[in-house]
Design an enzyme around this catalytic site. Structure first.
Site, mmCIF file in Angstrom:
data_model
loop_
_atom_site.group_PDB
_atom_site.id
_atom_site.type_symbol
_atom_site.label_atom_id
_atom_site.label_comp_id
_atom_site.label_asym_id
_atom_site.label_seq_id
_atom_site.Cartn_x
_atom_site.Cartn_y
_atom_site.Cartn_z
ATOM 1 N N PRO A 2 42.091 47.667 36.287
ATOM 2 C CA PRO A 2 43.537 47.612 36.247
ATOM 3 C C PRO A 2 44.154 47.951 37.589
ATOM 4 O O PRO A 2 43.836 48.971 38.195
ATOM 5 C CB PRO A 2 43.905 48.673 35.208
ATOM 6 N N GLU A 3 45.054 47.098 38.011
ATOM 7 C CA GLU A 3 45.862 47.360 39.184
ATOM 8 C C GLU A 3 47.281 47.633 38.694
ATOM 9 O O GLU A 3 47.502 47.766 37.497
ATOM 10 C CB GLU A 3 45.830 46.158 40.135
ATOM 11 N N ARG A 111 32.116 51.584 32.123
ATOM 12 C CA ARG A 111 31.448 51.946 33.388
ATOM 13 C C ARG A 111 31.685 53.394 33.796
ATOM 14 O O ARG A 111 31.065 53.867 34.744
ATOM 15 C CB ARG A 111 31.911 50.984 34.496
#
Length: 264
Positions: A2-3, A111
């Site tokens: 996510p940016e 992750r």
DNA sequence: ATACCGACCTGTCAGC
DNA sequence: TGCTGACAGGTCGGTA
């Protein structure tokens, strides 16, 4: 993952649904990575707190909880999901807040690059806000940098919130090659980049972000801005403007996509 | 101050 | 059917 646009979408969704709710109890997984503050401390401090507001600072999601803030960074694959407790708990769930309304807020991150922490002072982020910075400030911030414009855009101590997708997409729209040295850009190029970055970010927010592999918002819904990508992950495909194959190089250790004809 | 690299993690996909 | 390697929205720390 996510940016800025994805984090903004998630923060808005969580704010709309959880503002005014109260955290009753919490659960944290045994994995150590996601927790910058000790889980026992977070459990103790979060319990009983009301959620005053949820908002975004850079790529961070900030929960205002009275005199305390709970800060969540989603890393590459992190998700925050508002869920009915009767639904199955997904794999890689690392934190659950049980809320007075009967719902749960779940933090899921395959992750485990995501992080969460408590802050007692107002969290200000690491750099300036891309949607608030003026053209003058933008040029003044980047012109002294002795590095490529792409690496500078990714540096969260300058601007915070821009990541790999929106760096590539804004450079394409501004017609600037990612490897150009920041200090060699002309003022007109800084102005074009400032403008294309802001318009790309705003458009992406309006479309709920980019879902490339697994991004979803707090309701589990995908975004649509990936349909607007002109270079990101389009290696070898024709440029949508001139037909030249999109090229992939590595800049600052990140896959970087550009059109060799449209970007100079 | 910057550049480059590996490390941190798991999942997916292409190629053999 | 598997195995291997490359790659993926991010960031940090070490070494040149």
């Amino acid at each position: 993952m996510p940016e800025l646009p994805e984090v903004e979408t998630i923060a808005r969704g969580v704010d709309e649904r959880l503002r005014g709710d109260r955290i009753e109890t919490t659960w944290f997984s045994e994995k150590p990575e996601p927790f910058k503050s000790p889980p026992q401390l977070m459990a103790k401090e979060l319990a009983g707190r009301s959620i005053d507001r949820v908002h975004r600072v850079g790529k961070h999601i900030v929960f205002d909880l009275g005199d305390l803030q709970w800060i969540v960074h989603l890393g590459m694959t992190g998700r925050l999901l508002v869920a009915d407790p009767r639904t199955a708990i997904p794999p890689h769930t690392h934190a659950i807040l049980h809320l007075a309304s009967g719902r749960e807020l779940r933090f899921v991150d395959a992750r485990r690059f995501g992080r969460m922490a408590l802050e007692t002072t107002r969290f200000a982020g690491t750099g300036q806000e891309p949607l608030k910075i003026s053209k003058d400030e933008f040029a003044a911030l980047f012109r002294p940098r002795k590095t490529s414009i792409k690496a500078a855009l990714l540096n969260q101590k300058l601007l915070h919130g821009v990541g790999n997708i929106y760096a590539d997409e804004s450079l394409f729209r501004a017609g600037i090659r990612p490897r150009r040295m920041a200090r060699h850009l002309k003022r007109a190029e800084f102005d074009r980049l400032h403008s294309s970055l802001q318009s790309v970010l705003k458009k992406a927010i309006s479309l709920g972000g980019s879902s490339v592999s697994d991004y979803v918002d707090s309701a589990g819904v995908e975004g649509f801005f990936q349909l607007e990508h002109r270079v990101y992950l389009r290696t070898g495909q024709p440029c949508l403007v001139c037909g030249t194959p999109i090229r992939r190089i590595v800049v600052g250790g990140r896959g970087t996509h550009y059109c060799p004809h449209c970007q100079r």
